[in-house]
Design a protein around this motif. Structure first.
Motif, PDB file in Angstrom:
ATOM      1  N   ALA A 108     -37.896  25.235  43.107  1.00 19.47           N
ATOM      2  CA  ALA A 108     -39.349  25.424  43.000  1.00 19.47           C
ATOM      3  C   ALA A 108     -40.067  24.099  42.780  1.00 19.47           C
ATOM      4  O   ALA A 108     -41.211  23.941  43.183  1.00 19.47           O
ATOM      5  N   GLY A 109     -39.402  23.146  42.132  1.00 19.68           N
ATOM      6  CA  GLY A 109     -40.015  21.862  41.842  1.00 19.68           C
ATOM      7  C   GLY A 109     -40.766  21.881  40.525  1.00 19.68           C
ATOM      8  O   GLY A 109     -40.901  22.914  39.876  1.00 19.68           O
ATOM      9  N   GLN A 110     -41.250  20.732  40.132  1.00 17.09           N
ATOM     10  CA  GLN A 110     -42.008  20.616  38.893  1.00 17.09           C
ATOM     11  C   GLN A 110     -43.272  21.464  38.991  1.00 17.09           C
ATOM     12  O   GLN A 110     -43.832  21.623  40.082  1.00 17.09           O
ATOM     13  N   PRO A 111     -43.750  21.998  37.868  1.00 15.78           N
ATOM     14  CA  PRO A 111     -44.930  22.872  37.929  1.00 15.78           C
ATOM     15  C   PRO A 111     -46.202  22.156  38.410  1.00 15.78           C
ATOM     16  O   PRO A 111     -47.121  22.816  38.877  1.00 15.78           O
ATOM     17  N   ASN A 112     -46.247  20.837  38.319  1.00 19.44           N
ATOM     18  CA  ASN A 112     -47.432  20.127  38.796  1.00 19.44           C
ATOM     19  C   ASN A 112     -47.415  19.915  40.309  1.00 19.44           C
ATOM     20  O   ASN A 112     -48.370  19.406  40.874  1.00 19.44           O
ATOM     21  N   LYS A 113     -46.361  20.329  40.978  1.00 18.24           N
ATOM     22  CA  LYS A 113     -46.266  20.278  42.433  1.00 18.24           C
ATOM     23  C   LYS A 113     -46.508  21.687  42.982  1.00 18.24           C
ATOM     24  O   LYS A 113     -45.918  22.652  42.502  1.00 18.24           O
ATOM     25  N   GLU A 114     -47.362  21.787  43.979  1.00 14.20           N
ATOM     26  CA  GLU A 114     -47.666  23.091  44.575  1.00 14.20           C
ATOM     27  C   GLU A 114     -46.416  23.661  45.254  1.00 14.20           C
ATOM     28  O   GLU A 114     -45.710  22.959  45.968  1.00 14.20           O
ATOM     29  N   ALA A 115     -46.151  24.930  45.004  1.00 14.37           N
ATOM     30  CA  ALA A 115     -45.027  25.616  45.644  1.00 14.37           C
ATOM     31  C   ALA A 115     -45.533  26.935  46.203  1.00 14.37           C
ATOM     32  O   ALA A 115     -46.255  27.667  45.527  1.00 14.37           O
ATOM     33  N   SER A 116     -45.153  27.230  47.423  1.00 16.68           N
ATOM     34  CA  SER A 116     -45.565  28.485  48.045  1.00 16.68           C
ATOM     35  C   SER A 116     -44.847  29.655  47.368  1.00 16.68           C
ATOM     36  O   SER A 116     -43.804  29.483  46.732  1.00 16.68           O
ATOM     37  N   LEU A 117     -45.405  30.839  47.542  1.00 15.69           N
ATOM     38  CA  LEU A 117     -44.769  32.029  46.994  1.00 15.69           C
ATOM     39  C   LEU A 117     -43.388  32.226  47.614  1.00 15.69           C
ATOM     40  O   LEU A 117     -42.442  32.607  46.920  1.00 15.69           O
ATOM     41  N   PHE A 118     -43.249  31.916  48.892  1.00 16.92           N
ATOM     42  CA  PHE A 118     -41.942  32.023  49.546  1.00 16.92           C
ATOM     43  C   PHE A 118     -40.919  31.115  48.865  1.00 16.92           C
ATOM     44  O   PHE A 118     -39.792  31.524  48.611  1.00 16.92           O
ATOM     45  N   ARG A 119     -41.321  29.892  48.559  1.00 18.26           N
ATOM     46  CA  ARG A 119     -40.409  28.951  47.901  1.00 18.26           C
ATOM     47  C   ARG A 119     -40.038  29.432  46.505  1.00 18.26           C
ATOM     48  O   ARG A 119     -38.892  29.306  46.069  1.00 18.26           O
ATOM     49  N   ILE A 120     -40.993  30.011  45.810  1.00 20.73           N
ATOM     50  CA  ILE A 120     -40.719  30.528  44.460  1.00 20.73           C
ATOM     51  C   ILE A 120     -39.781  31.729  44.538  1.00 20.73           C
ATOM     52  O   ILE A 120     -38.860  31.859  43.727  1.00 20.73           O
ATOM     53  N   VAL A 121     -39.991  32.604  45.517  1.00 20.72           N
ATOM     54  CA  VAL A 121     -39.080  33.747  45.707  1.00 20.72           C
ATOM     55  C   VAL A 121     -37.676  33.243  46.017  1.00 20.72           C
ATOM     56  O   VAL A 121     -36.683  33.737  45.465  1.00 20.72           O
ATOM     57  N   LEU A 122     -37.577  32.259  46.894  1.00 18.75           N
ATOM     58  CA  LEU A 122     -36.279  31.675  47.231  1.00 18.75           C
ATOM     59  C   LEU A 122     -35.618  31.065  45.994  1.00 18.75           C
ATOM     60  O   LEU A 122     -34.425  31.275  45.742  1.00 18.75           O
ATOM     61  N   ALA A 123     -36.392  30.336  45.199  1.00 16.02           N
ATOM     62  CA  ALA A 123     -35.872  29.721  43.969  1.00 16.02           C
ATOM     63  C   ALA A 123     -35.407  30.786  42.986  1.00 16.02           C
ATOM     64  O   ALA A 123     -34.345  30.654  42.358  1.00 16.02           O
ATOM     65  N   ALA A 124     -36.194  31.863  42.845  1.00 16.61           N
ATOM     66  CA  ALA A 124     -35.820  32.952  41.933  1.00 16.61           C
ATOM     67  C   ALA A 124     -34.539  33.632  42.403  1.00 16.61           C
ATOM     68  O   ALA A 124     -33.637  33.893  41.608  1.00 16.61           O
ATOM     69  N   ALA A 125     -34.453  33.911  43.709  1.00 13.44           N
ATOM     70  CA  ALA A 125     -33.251  34.567  44.252  1.00 13.44           C
ATOM     71  C   ALA A 125     -32.020  33.698  44.016  1.00 13.44           C
ATOM     72  O   ALA A 125     -30.962  34.199  43.604  1.00 13.44           O
ATOM     73  N   LEU A 126     -32.162  32.401  44.246  1.00 11.10           N
ATOM     74  CA  LEU A 126     -31.035  31.496  43.998  1.00 11.10           C
ATOM     75  C   LEU A 126     -30.664  31.498  42.524  1.00 11.10           C
ATOM     76  O   LEU A 126     -29.484  31.549  42.171  1.00 11.10           O
ATOM     77  N   GLY A 127     -31.660  31.467  41.648  1.00 14.69           N
ATOM     78  CA  GLY A 127     -31.394  31.492  40.206  1.00 14.69           C
ATOM     79  C   GLY A 127     -30.624  32.735  39.799  1.00 14.69           C
ATOM     80  O   GLY A 127     -29.638  32.653  39.055  1.00 14.69           O
ATOM     81  N   PHE A 128     -31.051  33.888  40.292  1.00 12.54           N
ATOM     82  CA  PHE A 128     -30.351  35.129  39.949  1.00 12.54           C
ATOM     83  C   PHE A 128     -28.925  35.123  40.489  1.00 12.54           C
ATOM     84  O   PHE A 128     -28.000  35.564  39.810  1.00 12.54           O
ATOM     85  N   LEU A 129     -28.726  34.624  41.696  1.00 17.09           N
ATOM     86  CA  LEU A 129     -27.380  34.581  42.271  1.00 17.09           C
ATOM     87  C   LEU A 129     -26.475  33.588  41.549  1.00 17.09           C
ATOM     88  O   LEU A 129     -25.282  33.850  41.368  1.00 17.09           O
TER      89      LEU A 129
END
Length: 191
Positions: free
Chosen positions: A114-135
């Protein structure tokens, strides 16, 4: 070197960073109050993995991992922060021990994607980051659980398959929340 130069070299808002790390560690611990045991598995359904991934998404890889490390340290010291309001170093040797280690890896990987919170991240990127985190939680979790289940089919049946639908629901909840919370965290932590 002047005194003002030294002050500028210090990290911005260290008290706020410590507070946010502590807050997310407390949220992870609070996720342990929701514990639904499964009759065929030593691994219960909990909300702790949701908050570990959220910490990485909102705080970034370093502070998110620090929140999980603080939670794990508190539990290792015997504070009742693990699922079912338990604590103690022995939890790391139990069937859930690998999942506990996986929590730290989940926050780190979700934060890196997802990157640092001060960097813009798309919802798709956040979903991808969350899915990876859960896996990612499952890698050390299943490897450790195998020691207790003694076969891979039993390990996957008891420690992976029953949790997939719940994890998809958690991703659907955590991603939009993280998108909003990242903006708040960025406004508070960065100038």
């Amino acid at each position: 070197m002047s005194e003002s130069t030294i002050v500028k070299a210090q990290p911005k808002k260290p008290i706020l960073r410590i507070t946010l790390v502590s807050l997310f560690a407390a949220l992870i611990a609070g996720g342990g109050f929701v514990k639904i045991p499964l009759p065929f598995s030593p691994i219960p359904i909990v909300l702790q993995n949701l908050f570990t991934v959220l910490s990485g998404l909102v705080l970034g890889p370093v502070l998110g991992s620090a929140a999980v490390a603080l939670y794990l340290f508190a539990g290792a010291l015997g504070l009742p922060v693990f699922s079912g309001v338990g604590g103690g170093i022995a939890r790391f040797a139990s069937p859930t021990g690998g999942y506990l280690i996986g929590y730290c890896l989940a926050a780190l990987s979700a934060g890196l994607v997802a990157g640092q919170p001060n960097k813009e991240a798309s919802l798709f990127r956040i979903v991808l980051a969350a899915a990876l985190g859960f896996l990612i939680v499952y890698i050390p979790g299943l490897l450790w659980l195998y020691r207790f289940m003694e076969s891979w089919p039993k390990t996957f049946t008891g420690g992976f398959f029953p949790f997939l639908i719940g994890d998809v629901i958690k991703i659907a909840l955590v991603a939009p929340a993280a998108k909003r919370l990242r903006k708040t965290a960025a406004n508070q932590l960065y100038e």
